[in-house]
Design a protein around this motif. Structure first.
Motif, PDB file in Angstrom:
ATOM      1  N   GLY A 245       8.231  19.725 -24.640  1.00 38.75           N
ATOM      2  CA  GLY A 245       9.006  20.803 -24.862  1.00 38.75           C
ATOM      3  C   GLY A 245       7.555  21.644 -25.390  1.00 38.75           C
ATOM      4  N   THR A 246       7.782  22.904 -25.820  1.00 39.43           N
ATOM      5  CA  THR A 246       6.797  23.772 -26.095  1.00 39.43           C
ATOM      6  C   THR A 246       6.178  23.345 -27.382  1.00 39.43           C
ATOM      7  N   ALA A 247       5.051  23.970 -27.994  1.00 41.12           N
ATOM      8  CA  ALA A 247       4.521  23.755 -29.182  1.00 41.12           C
ATOM      9  C   ALA A 247       5.564  23.533 -30.440  1.00 41.12           C
ATOM     10  N   LEU A 248       6.203  24.739 -30.374  1.00 41.58           N
ATOM     11  CA  LEU A 248       7.212  25.313 -31.229  1.00 41.58           C
ATOM     12  C   LEU A 248       8.236  24.083 -31.234  1.00 41.58           C
ATOM     13  N   ASP A 249       8.669  23.609 -30.077  1.00 44.30           N
ATOM     14  CA  ASP A 249       9.567  22.594 -29.972  1.00 44.30           C
ATOM     15  C   ASP A 249       8.967  21.142 -30.784  1.00 44.30           C
ATOM     16  N   ARG A 250       7.819  21.025 -30.453  1.00 45.16           N
ATOM     17  CA  ARG A 250       7.387  19.612 -30.922  1.00 45.16           C
ATOM     18  C   ARG A 250       7.235  19.683 -32.517  1.00 45.16           C
ATOM     19  N   ILE A 251       6.646  20.745 -33.056  1.00 47.81           N
ATOM     20  CA  ILE A 251       6.703  21.246 -34.363  1.00 47.81           C
ATOM     21  C   ILE A 251       7.894  20.897 -34.932  1.00 47.81           C
ATOM     22  N   THR A 252       9.024  21.684 -34.538  1.00 44.47           N
ATOM     23  CA  THR A 252      10.302  21.409 -35.005  1.00 44.47           C
ATOM     24  C   THR A 252      11.002  20.123 -34.995  1.00 44.47           C
ATOM     25  N   ALA A 253      10.473  19.523 -33.951  1.00 44.51           N
ATOM     26  CA  ALA A 253      11.013  17.985 -34.048  1.00 44.51           C
ATOM     27  C   ALA A 253      10.302  17.190 -34.972  1.00 44.51           C
ATOM     28  N   TYR A 254       9.143  17.508 -35.201  1.00 44.34           N
ATOM     29  CA  TYR A 254       8.218  16.656 -36.268  1.00 44.34           C
ATOM     30  C   TYR A 254       9.103  16.975 -37.834  1.00 44.34           C
ATOM     31  N   LEU A 255       9.017  18.397 -37.913  1.00 41.02           N
ATOM     32  CA  LEU A 255       9.739  18.682 -39.286  1.00 41.02           C
ATOM     33  C   LEU A 255      11.071  18.249 -39.435  1.00 41.02           C
ATOM     34  N   GLY A 256      11.617  18.262 -38.290  1.00 42.76           N
ATOM     35  CA  GLY A 256      13.315  18.109 -38.341  1.00 42.76           C
ATOM     36  C   GLY A 256      13.720  16.518 -38.620  1.00 42.76           C
ATOM     37  N   ARG A 257      12.805  15.626 -38.120  1.00 43.67           N
ATOM     38  CA  ARG A 257      13.077  14.284 -37.838  1.00 43.67           C
ATOM     39  C   ARG A 257      13.842  13.839 -39.115  1.00 43.67           C
ATOM     40  N   GLU A 258      14.802  13.059 -39.151  1.00 44.82           N
ATOM     41  CA  GLU A 258      15.600  12.289 -40.017  1.00 44.82           C
ATOM     42  C   GLU A 258      14.731  11.477 -40.870  1.00 44.82           C
ATOM     43  N   ARG A 259      14.602  11.592 -42.236  1.00 45.67           N
ATOM     44  CA  ARG A 259      13.813  10.909 -43.169  1.00 45.67           C
ATOM     45  C   ARG A 259      14.592  10.390 -44.285  1.00 45.67           C
ATOM     46  N   ALA A 260      14.472   9.039 -44.777  1.00 49.43           N
ATOM     47  CA  ALA A 260      14.970   8.621 -45.883  1.00 49.43           C
ATOM     48  C   ALA A 260      14.360   9.531 -47.352  1.00 49.43           C
ATOM     49  N   ALA A 261      14.907  10.648 -47.243  1.00 44.73           N
ATOM     50  CA  ALA A 261      14.514  11.545 -48.177  1.00 44.73           C
ATOM     51  C   ALA A 261      14.385  10.968 -49.749  1.00 44.73           C
ATOM     52  N   LEU A 262      15.595  10.414 -49.981  1.00 46.86           N
ATOM     53  CA  LEU A 262      15.536   9.790 -51.646  1.00 46.86           C
ATOM     54  C   LEU A 262      14.560   8.809 -51.582  1.00 46.86           C
ATOM     55  N   ARG A 263      14.267   8.161 -50.571  1.00 46.49           N
ATOM     56  CA  ARG A 263      13.360   6.888 -50.925  1.00 46.49           C
ATOM     57  C   ARG A 263      11.868   7.494 -50.782  1.00 46.49           C
ATOM     58  N   GLY A 264      11.517   8.726 -50.457  1.00 41.21           N
ATOM     59  CA  GLY A 264      10.024   9.307 -50.725  1.00 41.21           C
ATOM     60  C   GLY A 264       9.360   8.768 -49.534  1.00 41.21           C
ATOM     61  N   CYS A 265       8.068   9.233 -49.438  1.00 43.51           N
ATOM     62  CA  CYS A 265       7.107   9.000 -48.181  1.00 43.51           C
ATOM     63  C   CYS A 265       6.412   7.851 -48.706  1.00 43.51           C
ATOM     64  N   PRO A 266       6.401   6.522 -47.841  1.00 42.89           N
ATOM     65  CA  PRO A 266       5.654   5.314 -48.293  1.00 42.89           C
ATOM     66  C   PRO A 266       4.244   5.442 -48.331  1.00 42.89           C
ATOM     67  N   VAL A 267       3.570   6.583 -47.493  1.00 50.22           N
ATOM     68  CA  VAL A 267       2.216   6.781 -47.920  1.00 50.22           C
ATOM     69  C   VAL A 267       2.014   7.788 -49.029  1.00 50.22           C
ATOM     70  N   GLY A 268       2.630   8.906 -48.888  1.00 47.60           N
ATOM     71  CA  GLY A 268       2.327   9.923 -49.933  1.00 47.60           C
ATOM     72  C   GLY A 268       2.726   9.338 -51.412  1.00 47.60           C
ATOM     73  N   ARG A 269       3.431   8.427 -51.343  1.00 50.61           N
ATOM     74  CA  ARG A 269       3.918   7.939 -52.891  1.00 50.61           C
ATOM     75  C   ARG A 269       2.655   7.311 -53.453  1.00 50.61           C
ATOM     76  N   LEU A 270       1.823   6.871 -52.576  1.00 51.56           N
ATOM     77  CA  LEU A 270       0.492   6.042 -53.207  1.00 51.56           C
ATOM     78  C   LEU A 270      -0.424   6.843 -53.689  1.00 51.56           C
ATOM     79  N   THR A 271      -0.297   8.113 -53.563  1.00 52.28           N
ATOM     80  CA  THR A 271      -1.144   9.036 -54.026  1.00 52.28           C
ATOM     81  C   THR A 271      -1.004   9.295 -55.699  1.00 52.28           C
ATOM     82  N   GLN A 272       0.199   8.474 -56.212  1.00 52.04           N
ATOM     83  CA  GLN A 272       0.570   8.797 -57.356  1.00 52.04           C
ATOM     84  C   GLN A 272       0.088   7.645 -58.244  1.00 52.04           C
ATOM     85  N   ASP A 273      -0.574   6.657 -57.430  1.00 51.56           N
ATOM     86  CA  ASP A 273      -0.847   5.270 -57.802  1.00 51.56           C
ATOM     87  C   ASP A 273      -2.065   5.404 -58.351  1.00 51.56           C
TER      88      ASP A 273
END
Lengths: 195, 195
Positions: free
Chosen positions: A78-106
């Motif tokens: 797909g186009t650049a925008l397609d791929r950006i949209t796919a990345y942003l819109g991917r389903e994530r376990a929102a309530l669990r948080g990001c397993p990597v970003g979380r570590l930033t608070q440790d």
DNA sequence: GTCTATAGAGCGATAGAC
DNA sequence: GTCTATCGCTCTATAGAC
């Protein structure tokens, strides 16, 4: 002959990953990891030098996984925008948080250069690659050419990380979805949403 | 006659606020709070029923402070876009993270409805008020009228919260500033930055 | 209102048998 | 490789003197 089928070392790393995700480094005890892994004290200290050593293995794996997944999406079709949209819109376990970003608070993770390195590198690379896609989208007319690729990519990655924070604060995954929608609306106001 | 000048109870709350910010709830012990406050064990358990009770006072104060500050900026002078820009661009201690958003990663805080309520309410209200400003900016021609006010406001608040995450990951406050720049560029691409 | 003493539990790690 | 026993320490809280 190599391993016992269910590898104890492997179980320890996976259990550590889960607990690091759920409770963070400070909130996770070696004992809790052992119990979840179904392993004893002796096993853990045979395979790892201690809590930081096991955490390092767990963090590296989570960071690698996150990077690999993003890279696969960035390199998709797909186009650049397609791929950006796919990345942003991917389903994530929102309530669990990001397993990597979380570590930033440790505090203990951030204080240890070895534990912190995988976290830093993951976000650096994801942002860089997303910036390249933004630049591509700007060049081919999909995105506003006035956008600064690096700043825009940083903002987009921040929306995801902040979306986790807001979703957890609200106790609702909807808030995460709303943040993503808002980001897509800002990025491509000319694209109409269905509904 | 009311208080001893330096109020011990007050010192305990302020010390708890600092430690909650730096190390989170799980990473903060009553003893550490007492030491920072220059108070003994007995004092703390005289003024508060225990760690959760003291944490509640500290969390409420931090949440109120954050909300009050945002509301003051939202109610300031200038156009809607001016006020949005002032809020987003305000100088923040990027590397320290957000004292309220941080609590979102604390399993014990999120598990306790009383501790969690101030966090939830703060983000809900800030987002609502920012959404009203976005709607105002859309109506008066400063912003693209196609923007969804609530989704856009959610994304903007998420950029700030995610900016903290990325700044801490990178060990650099510059990344936070970059995220804000990116958000402003998306929001108002027609406004040229100086430089 | 603040102090010291004490408690029971869990922490992270080590030792040594098997 | 895995087990149990033990260690010195900290955690959160209570008791009771002052």
């Amino acid at each position: 002959m190599y391993g016992d089928g269910v590898d104890t070392r492997e179980q320890l790393i996976e259990s550590a990953r889960e607990l690091l995700w759920e409770r963070g480094y400070v909130g996770t005890s070696p004992k809790a990891i052992q119990q979840r892994a179904g392993a004893g004290q002796g096993s853990m200290y045979h395979h790892f030098r201690g809590k930081p050593d096991l955490a390092l293995a767990a963090i590296r794996r989570s960071a690698d996984e996150m990077r690999a997944r993003a890279e696969a999406e960035f390199a998709g079709t797909g186009t650049a925008l397609d791929r950006i949209t796919a990345y942003l819109g991917r389903e994530r376990a929102a309530l669990r948080g990001c397993p990597v970003g979380r570590l930033t608070q440790d505090p203990d993770v951030m204080a240890d250069p070895e534990l912190r390195a995988p976290v830093e590198e993951t976000f650096t690379r994801v942002t860089e690659q997303l910036a390249a896609l933004v630049a591509e989208g700007s060049a081919n007319g999909e995105l506003d050419p006035r956008l600064d690729p690096v700043a825009t990519a940083t903002a987009l990655v921040a929306v995801l990380q902040g979306g986790y924070v807001l979703a957890r604060a609200a106790g609702s995954a909807d808030v995460y979805a709303r943040a993503v929608d808002g980001a897509l609306g800002l990025l491509a106001p000319h694209v109409r949403k269905e509904g």
